[in-house]
Design an enzyme around this catalytic site. Structure first.
Site: not given
Length: 289
Positions: A143-144, A147, A224
């Site tokens: 997930h990071e 980003h 997100e």
């Protein structure tokens, strides 16, 4: 959560500092701060300047604010696994290898920040490493990394630059209107003095800055969902959903609590300032994808 809150707070501090500097420059050089054309140009320069300075400082501030220790050389199997997981995800996402750090916190949390895709930072809390399974932790790392690959910090910086511009511009326009109204009702014709005018500008910038943060937070919530999808792609949908379910166990973070201490606990205002959608909505979005 940390990366956005730190970015917003840093941006507000930098913007207010630059705004004061702009007011001093206007005063010293006799620039008409209330001329709309010139004011808009200067607001744009200082507005985007504040946002990009915040972006360039983001890694430095993030490391020091949470006490993150960058892993230069893995000291144990956990650090080795973390570095290799970030490396594998970064390669899949086609970005440069980020710096990898661990910060000491009982909360299950992680964040990514940095000025560009090839010079970023991924930081993971000790609480996340201790309380999540490897599959769940790997999904959070994915997930990071997503980003970073999606360019979210740069995107939010551009959005922040736009809203900063309007904050600086509108604060001075409204202060000018108040000053003119005061002058018209003053038999002496004095209007607002320099100090009073700049004090009103400062207060208006604080108020408009809060509204601007709501706009940035709205865009952050949208990003997100994309990062969740990216984490699911780099690992699996089930792992990402399981990680989000696990995060519900520590939903009340200390960082959020410090914000709520200012009297915004509960109600719609919290939702407007939240940089992340509710976990249940994120899980449902993954389930339906």
């Amino acid at each position: 959560m940390q990366r956005i809150i730190l970015f917003l707070v840093t941006n507000l501090a930098v913007m207010l500092t630059l705004s004061i500097a702009m007011s001093v420059i206007f005063s010293v050089f006799g620039i008409n701060a209330r001329g709309y054309g010139g004011l808009l140009v200067m607001a744009c320069v200082f507005g985007f300047g504040g946002a990009f300075i915040s972006l360039l400082m983001s890694k430095w501030i993030a490391k020091r604010s949470v006490g993150a220790m960058v892993i230069e050389q893995p000291r144990n199997s956990t650090e080795q696994w973390l570095v290799e997981t970030v490396r594998r995800h970064a390669k899949q996402a086609k970005i440069g290898m980020p710096e990898v750090a661990i910060f000491n916190s009982p909360e299950m949390n992680a964040f990514a920040t940095g000025a560009n895709k090839n010079n970023a930072l991924v930081a993971v809390s000790s609480g996340l490493l201790n309380n999540m399974t490897k599959d769940e932790a790997e999904a959070v790392i994915g997930h990071e990394v997503s980003h970073i690959a999606n360019g979210d910090m740069v995107t939010l910086t551009l959005i922040q630059g736009v809203v900063n511009t309007f904050v600086i511009f509108l604060a001075r326009v409204v202060a000018g209107i108040i000053s003119n109204a005061t002058r018209s009702n003053d038999q002496q014709g004095g209007g607002l003095g320099g100090f009073a005018y700049f004090a009103i500008v400062f207060v208006l910038e604080m108020l408009f800055g809060i509204l601007a943060s709501m706009v940035v937070a709205w865009f952050s919530r949208k990003r997100e969902f994309r990062a969740d999808a990216g984490g699911a792609y780099l690992t699996s949908k089930q792992a990402m959903m399981s990680a989000l379910e696990r995060l519900k166990q520590s939903h009340e973070s200390r960082l959020e609590g410090s914000i709520m201490a200012f009297g915004i606990k509960g109600g719609k205002l919290v939702n407007l300032l939240s940089t992340h959608p509710p976990l249940d909505k994120r899980i449902e979005a993954l389930r339906q994808s």
